[in-house]
Write an enzyme that holds these catalytic residues in place. Structure first.
Site, PDB file in Angstrom:
ATOM      1  N   LYS A 134       0.807  -1.226   0.000  1.00  0.00           N
ATOM      2  CA  LYS A 134       0.000   0.000   0.000  1.00  0.00           C
ATOM      3  C   LYS A 134       0.840   1.276   0.000  1.00  0.00           C
ATOM      4  O   LYS A 134       0.440   2.297  -0.535  1.00  0.00           O
ATOM      5  CB  LYS A 134      -0.923   0.021   1.224  1.00  0.00           C
ATOM      6  CG  LYS A 134      -2.019  -1.040   1.198  1.00  0.00           C
ATOM      7  CD  LYS A 134      -3.118  -0.683   0.224  1.00  0.00           C
ATOM      8  CE  LYS A 134      -4.278  -1.671   0.303  1.00  0.00           C
ATOM      9  NZ  LYS A 134      -5.223  -1.491  -0.827  1.00  0.00           N
TER      10      LYS A 134
ATOM     11  N   GLU B 203      -9.662   6.284   2.997  1.00  0.00           N
ATOM     12  CA  GLU B 203     -10.569   5.278   3.536  1.00  0.00           C
ATOM     13  C   GLU B 203      -9.724   4.054   3.843  1.00  0.00           C
ATOM     14  O   GLU B 203      -8.683   3.851   3.231  1.00  0.00           O
ATOM     15  CB  GLU B 203     -11.649   4.929   2.509  1.00  0.00           C
ATOM     16  CG  GLU B 203     -11.258   3.876   1.459  1.00  0.00           C
ATOM     17  CD  GLU B 203     -10.166   4.334   0.492  1.00  0.00           C
ATOM     18  OE1 GLU B 203      -9.998   5.552   0.326  1.00  0.00           O
ATOM     19  OE2 GLU B 203      -9.475   3.461  -0.088  1.00  0.00           O
TER      20      GLU B 203
ATOM     21  N   SER C 217       1.793  -9.699  -0.808  1.00  0.00           N
ATOM     22  CA  SER C 217       1.497  -8.257  -0.746  1.00  0.00           C
ATOM     23  C   SER C 217       1.626  -7.649   0.642  1.00  0.00           C
ATOM     24  O   SER C 217       1.793  -6.446   0.782  1.00  0.00           O
ATOM     25  CB  SER C 217       0.094  -8.003  -1.294  1.00  0.00           C
ATOM     26  OG  SER C 217      -0.846  -8.805  -0.611  1.00  0.00           O
TER      27      SER C 217
END
Lengths: 412, 269
Positions: free
Chosen positions: A105, A127, A394
């Site tokens: 991210k 968010e 990830s």
């Protein structure tokens, strides 16, 4: 004449990497479906993005921070013991779990925060579902000295208390969203409402490859460093490309980040793994590409989980980061075009893969990434030992240990 | 027949401005919605904006979000909305009805089927919050064929070139969002609104409605001087919420609120 024909065909050589079109469409998907007040700001964002992504100072600052702040490039790891036990293909893991903040991210939040800075916006909002994107946003806000507000569903706040505290430590305000299902989709609605109200000084850092144009393209571009590095690393290590690449798909940012660089490598099979929850047949899942249909939500047209009258229905997955009723429009397009395969694994299968990787390789994976691992297990078994599978690992699983314990009836 | 154009024409002859209340269909239930629609007209409303409930109303503030949630608790769907309009039309053949909502419920039914059903029920216009002109080509063609006006929003952030595009494709009237934000936000700034309306009038002959942030009779009256229609939503829906379950008191309260707005607006003319 034959030369002309060759030139002609070269000019029209098909590439799948030049999407979206100017209006943000990936075939019938994507686009910009928002209230009028956001149309102007989205145009402004698109222009700024197009300008700075070609600006050498911007690119240099981005590369600098990805290297020194995030820790890129992330390693490509050969999971030898696990590959051996599975008895099939060699499995390689792209270690996005080793990034600062523990997931892919941050690749995107660094990019968007630097863009916000260039655009003169000193307040960022985000968010978050599992809290990973919220943490990554709060982290860059601290790093660049910006005010940060994170919207998070009340239900997710309850499930992810450690990430909530991390965000607060980093100086962010976490707003609990009590509307609707109190999860990620509602947090996204609330962040949009904030943006529409405070659009003059606020930059909305969307965490996945969904939302109105230019977000799906921009978030993909910032994450595509994953695929670029991994492709190069595969060539360096094995002198060839992998036979298959696998990533989990919620909104789909880590998956598109890996897939995009490989789209024109036709010999590389692509697998996106959705969350089948309790099983697709039970209806308790988060697999719009496998079991949903096209519709419009959160600013783009894509596959959705909805009822017969177009109301969005609640999703279920053991992994909060995959618990979303939509999916990025580029995935919808890749599904229809047949270039990528979208499959699914259940909570139970993901959990087994979580334990496998932890015990066999000494790596605790995020529950999201465990979905990719679970599918790769099935895939590897049917392949030969000289074939390779590349998986995007990830994120790391520290954030999930409470969920795993609860699921298995263990009190910590 | 074009009820919206007729309505504006009649009002102009009487030197009055249109008062357009918004309520959500099915909030708190279908029967009360129908009764409220008649009550609104009786109290002085000229058109009715009927909200089509949606699970993810991104452009709405908390008041209208909760209205959607109440309507969805008992699964109010697009067919229910058409039923309500059909019932209304049995007794009221002139008051224009505008459906306001989000694209997905229309998309899932199919533009053509939705437009046919809406036309048959007696719907006069649609305002699809998340469908800007850039994405509405096919939609516009179909709804035009079914004589349903497509009402577009114009906002404080709308630049000149887009304004022109919106004016070209919009019909019925233009709806000016008086402030940056969601429905039911803070009070609007009349002077700022007046300036933007001037810009819009320079490029469009369509009547201009103003909404978002009109909470009381005074604001409605002030705004009515500079526009052709005043839209009141959250202030009304708050009352529906307050009297949830007590239909008789709700009707009385809403009747007096709408009358108050009507009188204040008429006094300005």
């Amino acid at each position: 004449m034959s030369e002309e024909v060759i030139n002609h065909s070269n000019q029209h050589k098909q590439t799948l990497k030049n999407m979206p079109d100017r209006a943000g469409h990936f075939g019938p998907y994507g686009g910009r479906f928002v209230a009028e007040t956001l149309m102007g700001p989205l145009n402004e964002l698109e222009q700024a993005y197009c300008r700075y992504i070609k600006d050498s100072d911007f690119v240099a600052e981005l590369e600098h921070d990805l290297k020194h702040f995030v820790g890129r490039p992330s390693p490509l790891y050969h999971a030898k013991r696990w590959s051996e036990q599975l008895g099939g293909a060699q499995i390689y893991l792209k270690r996005e779990d080793l990034n600062h903040t523990g997931a892919h991210k941050v690749n995107n939040t660094v990019g968007q925060a630097l863009l916000a800075k260039r655009m003169g916006k000193h307040r960022v909002i985000a968010e978050t579902g599992a809290g990973q994107h919220g943490v990554a946003s709060a982290t860059v806000a601290a790093r660049y000295g910006m005010e940060c507000v994170v919207y998070m569903g009340a239900e997710d706040i309850r499930r992810q208390s450690i990430n909530v505290f991390r965000m607060k430590l980093l100086g962010a305000t976490v707003v609990s969203v009590e509307a609707g299902s109190k999860t990620l989709k509602d947090a996204l609605n609330e962040a949009m409402r904030d943006w529409v109200t405070n659009v003059d000084d606020t930059f909305y850092i969307i965490g996945t490859v969904a939302g109105p144009h230019p977000y799906p393209a921009m978030v993909r571009d910032f994450n595509s460093i994953v695929g670029k590095e991994a492709r190069r690393q595969c060539l360096e290590i094995n002198d060839r490309l992998p036979d298959a690449i696998v990533a989990c798909v919620g909104g789909g940012s880590n998956a598109i980040g890996l897939f995009h660089e490989f789209l024109d490598d036709n010999d590389v099979a692509i697998y996106g793994v959705e969350a089948a929850g309790d099983g697709i047949e039970t209806g308790h899942h988060a697999a719009p590409l496998n079991a949903g249909k096209p519709g419009v939500l959160h600013g783009n047209r894509t596959y959705l989980m909805e009822d017969n009258y177009g109301q969005i229905i609640e999703t279920h997955s053991i992994s909060a980061g995959l618990d979303y009723p939509g999916v990025g429009p580029e995935h919808a397009w890749l599904k229809d075009s047949g270039r990528a395969n979208y499959v699914s694994v259940t909570d139970t299968e993901a959990l087994q893969a979580f334990h496998d990787l932890t015990r066999i390789e000494g790596i605790i994976p995020a529950l999201e990434s465990s979905h990719a691992l679970a599918y790769a297990k099935k895939l590897a078994a049917g392949m030969t030992k000289n074939q390779t599978i590349l998986i995007n690992l990830s994120g790391r699983g520290d954030k999930d240990i409470h969920t795993v314990a609860t699921y298995e009836g263990i009190t910590l | 027949m074009n009820r919206i154009a007729d309505c504006f024409q009649n009002l102009e002859q009487q030197n009055k401005k249109a008062l357009i209340p918004f309520i959500t269909a099915g909030d708190p239930d279908k029967d009360i919605t129908l009764e409220l629609m008649f009550e609104l007209v009786k109290a002085g409303a000229n058109m009715i904006e009927l909200g089509v409930p949606f699970s993810d109303p991104m452009a709405d503030g908390p008041v209208i979000q909760r209205a959607s949630e109440r309507a969805l608790e008992h699964h109010t769907n697009s067919d229910d909305v058409f039923d309500i309009v059909s019932e209304f039309r049995k007794k009221d053949a002139t008051t224009p009805i505008i459906l306001m909502g989000y694209l997905n419920p229309i998309e899932v039914m199919g533009y053509k089927v939705f437009a046919e059903k809406a036309e048959n029920a007696g719907v006069d216009g649609v305002l699809v919050v998340d469908l800007p002109p850039e994405e509405s080509l096919e939609f516009s063609q179909i709804f035009q064929k079914h004589n349903i006006a497509e009402i577009f929003l114009v906002s404080p952030t709308t630049r000149q070139e887009r304004l022109q595009r919106i004016c070209e494709v919009g019909s019925g009237f233009l709806y000016y969002v008086s402030l940056k934000g969601v429905t039911g936000s803070n009070r609007l700034d009349v002077a700022a609104v007046a300036q933007k309306l001037e810009e819009i009038r320079a490029v469009s002959k369509l009547p201009l409605g103003v909404g978002f942030g009109i909470k009381d009779a005074q604001t409605a009256a002030d705004v009515s001087v500079i526009c052709d229609a005043v839209v009141v939503g959250s202030a009304l829906v708050e009352r529906v919420e307050e009297y949830n379950g007590d239909a008789a008191s709700l009707k009385t309260n809403i009747n007096s609120f709408i009358q108050e707005l009507r009188q204040a607006m008429d006094k300005q003319q």
